[in-house]
Design an enzyme around this catalytic site. Structure first.
Site, PDB file in Angstrom:
ATOM      1  CG  ASP A  48     -22.531  44.318  -3.939  1.00 45.76           C
ATOM      2  OD1 ASP A  48     -21.437  44.283  -4.524  1.00 45.76           O
ATOM      3  OD2 ASP A  48     -23.066  45.366  -3.562  1.00 45.76           O
ATOM      4  CB  ALA A  49     -25.904  38.493  -3.688  1.00 43.88           C
ATOM      5  CG  ASP A  52     -22.056  40.717   1.030  1.00 42.07           C
ATOM      6  OD1 ASP A  52     -20.873  41.013   1.264  1.00 42.07           O
ATOM      7  OD2 ASP A  52     -22.941  41.561   0.803  1.00 42.07           O
ATOM      8  CB  SER A  91     -18.774  48.601   5.963  1.00 38.57           C
ATOM      9  OG  SER A  91     -17.532  48.791   5.332  1.00 38.57           O
ATOM     10  CE  LYS A 129     -25.025  50.160   0.802  1.00 31.59           C
ATOM     11  NZ  LYS A 129     -23.995  50.499  -0.185  1.00 31.59           N
ATOM     12  CE  LYS A 288     -25.713  46.489  -2.073  1.00 30.33           C
ATOM     13  NZ  LYS A 288     -24.251  46.585  -2.200  1.00 30.33           N
TER      14      LYS A 288
END
Length: 634
Positions: A48-49, A52, A91, A129, A288
């Site tokens: 994810d990082a 992003d 989102s 989450k 996160k």
């Protein structure tokens, strides 16, 4: 079996190089879309990082107003017409550090100042989450999130028995379909790469796999409304002072996969003032930073034989700390993966662990020649390939298969203690090869095997208890571990045919039952024949089996509850809720775990909250006491 769909080589190369500056604008956007597609179906290409802060940030730098930046990442599409969602499902903005949360709090503070509200007095909520499949429940229909504005009707999952977590009420808005972590590890990990892969299978319109049906019927998969999530609440001061405690404690409040913590301000005025972009609500943010990776050397790959005979590869690793835990092992899933990726001794791999999720091999950095076993590590029999997997074809003499089969039997019965891994290993080493033999043991023989006098008597008492205590006949059948026959399929089968009649069924008999496809039926016929002798010997020992009511019996109107849907709640005095459930099913009723508009009776015992009764009455459900319920049969 759920198969991975390997991304094109060019896509994997872009992901490995992580150089978005080499891509044109169109190539960059297309790559982001592909990454999202693979993530949504449970096969992420990037962390994810990296998605992003490397690729998405590159697009933001080039084109701050690009439409893709304001687009809700769509969930996987399903068959069916798309319909407008009752409200937008956006989102969530993400932060990967405490500093990111502090910047968000500063924006909340600015909004409070503009409204003349005391910022220090605001309350904030932190919730797990969930890493599941997003959906929206308006009480009549369950929608996929789709693109955040339009979704697909998947109400069929409730008709299949999916329950709502928390208080069980429908119509609580946005939430996620998730599966219990322990259940997934025990019953599903051999068939699905990860929980997200499995979650998507639950929603399929047709050909629902037996594993999915069994999970739904065992209530191990649920729709969890966000409104029902356990939470932490406090002030901005408490967030900053207790930050590390909060982000570690909140994910542990649920038994489902979690990939972060969501912080949100609870004041409605602040929420309305801050509003939302086309992509996310400004009044909430996801933290996160619980996703970590590590580069680790593989010491060896150890084969382990399961109950089914499948030989699973386990990568033994140089111990490394990841997400707060010391990791020394990771699953390689199957030997085709080991062979193709080059997971051998001294290979260097990237390991990923998200929160409490089982560690996973993300990629192989330095491959080494893999060691593919030719013989079973437990019995030495030559292994055979079946698709991606290696199998030991020697179930009768393989110690691992025998011991795992015995352990599965007692674990599934659920009414016996003492027969865990160590006890079964000791019994098998002494020549005990079957469940039937265990039931023939006496105290003298157990003591000769090295068990103490008290332990020997306790084991015999537990064996007697397992035959004395009432258990459902479908659970008894499921304890034999028949391939493609999870507990859900066992119960479904016994709703159509009596227990002792199933060994004489034809293929046509089985495939006529909803949920049993041709291949499943063929496997059931073949494997029932394999276990018949053992089954009959063990059944003859005299278990107290509660018979599943046949559908033909349920159709008879003799019982006042035949065809009715009943929910039991509170503490019962006539018997346990499990006993009353079995009795009601025998009388032709359908027993649900949560009240819905289709419920006919809510039967209340002691210690039932007024809110639950009021909620049922509001749905038009007749609420009766246990005494009134029993009086129906007088």
């Amino acid at each position: 079996m759920n198969k991975n769909h390997t991304p094109p080589e060019a896509i994997l190369k872009i992901a490995a190089e992580a150089r978005p500056d080499r891509l044109s604008d169109d190539e960059l956007v297309e790559f982001l879309k592909v990454c999202n597609e693979y993530y949504r179906r449970g096969e992420p290409i990037l962390l994810d990082a990296v998605y992003d802060f490397v690729f998405l940030e590159e697009l933001r730098r080039r084109h701050p107003d690009h439409p893709y930046l304001e687009t809700v990442e769509p969930e996987k599409a399903f068959v069916g017409k798309t319909v407008a969602l009752p409200e937008m499902m956006l989102s969530t903005e993400k932060a990967y550090s405490k500093e990111g949360i502090e910047k968000w709090l500063q924006r909340v503070e600015k909004a409070a100042q503009e409204l003349g509200i005391d910022f220090e007095g605001l309350r904030f909520r932190a919730t797990p989450k969930l890493d599941g499949f997003a959906a929206y429940d308006d009480g009549k229909m369950l929608y996929t999130r789709g693109d955040g504005r339009k979704g697909t009707d998947i109400s069929r999952v409730f008709e299949r028995g999916l329950v709502v977590a928390g208080d069980g009420r429908r119509g609580q808005g946005a939430g996620e379909i998730v599966v219990n972590q322990r259940y997934f590890a025990t019953h599903l990990a051999d068939y699905f790469e990860n929980a997200r892969n499995f979650q998507a299978s639950i929603i399929k319109e047709k050909d629902l796999e037996e594993h999915a049906l069994a999970t739904i019927q065992n209530h191990a998969a649920v729709f969890f409304p966000f409104a029902q999530l356990p939470d932490w609440q406090g002030s901005v001061k408490e967030i900053l002072e207790q930050f590390e405690t909060i982000v570690h404690a909140v994910p542990a409040k649920v038994e489902y996969d979690v990939d972060g913590v969501i912080f949100e301000v609870t004041d409605v005025r602040i929420r309305q003032h801050m509003g939302a972009t086309r992509h996310h609500h400004r009044w909430q943010i996801a933290y996160k930073n619980n996703i970590e990776t590590a580069v680790v050397k593989v010491l060896r790959v150890t084969p382990q034989t399961s109950r089914s005979g499948r030989v699973n590869p386990v990568a033994e690793l140089e111990p490394t700390k990841l997400s707060g835990a010391m990791i020394s092992r990771a699953t390689a899933h199957h030997y085709k993966m080991v062979k193709e990726m080059g997971i051998g001794e001294d290979a260097v791999i990237e390991l990923i662990r998200s929160g409490l999720v089982i560690p996973k091999i993300e990629r192989v950095i330095v491959p080494q020649p893999p060691q593919i076993p030719e013989t079973c590590p437990s019995c030495g029999t030559a292994l055979i390939w079946d698709s991606d997997y290696l199998y030991c074809p020697n179930p009768v003499q393989c110690p691992a298969q025998i011991e795992n089969t015995i352990e599965h039997f007692f674990r599934t019965l659920g009414n016996i203690d003492g027969f865990g891994e160590k006890t079964i290993e000791k019994l098998h080493a002494a020549g005990i090869h079957s469940v039937y033999q265990i039931y023939q043991l006496d105290r003298q023989y157990l003591q000769q095997l090295g068990f103490g006098e008290k332990t020997s008597q306790n084991l015999l008492d537990q064996l007697a208890r397992s035959r004395r205590d009432s258990i459902e006949d479908w659970r008894f059948l499921g304890a034999f571990g028949i391939y493609r026959m999870g507990l859900g399929n066992c119960e479904r089968l016994l709703r159509h045919f009596p227990l002792l009649a199933i060994f004489d069924l034809t293929l046509d008999d089985i495939v006529s039952i909803e949920g049993f496809a041709q291949k499943t039926g063929e496997a059931v016929i073949a494997n029932l024949a394999k276990i018949k002798n053992d089954f009959m010997r063990i059944h003859a020992l005299g278990f107290n089996l509660a018979r599943t009511p046949l559908r033909s019996e349920q159709a008879q109107p003799a019982s006042p509850i035949a065809g009715k849907t009943i929910v039991f709640t509170g503490t019962m005095t006539h018997g346990s809720r499990e006993e009353m459930t079995r009795e009601a099913k025998r009388l032709g009723a359908k027993v649900a775990s949560a009240v819905s508009g289709k419920t006919d009776f809510l039967v209340t015992g002691e210690d039932v909250g007024a809110a639950k009764i009021s909620a049922a009455a509001a749905k038009g459900v007749k609420v009766i006491s246990e005494v009134e319920y029993l009086a129906m049969f007088d």
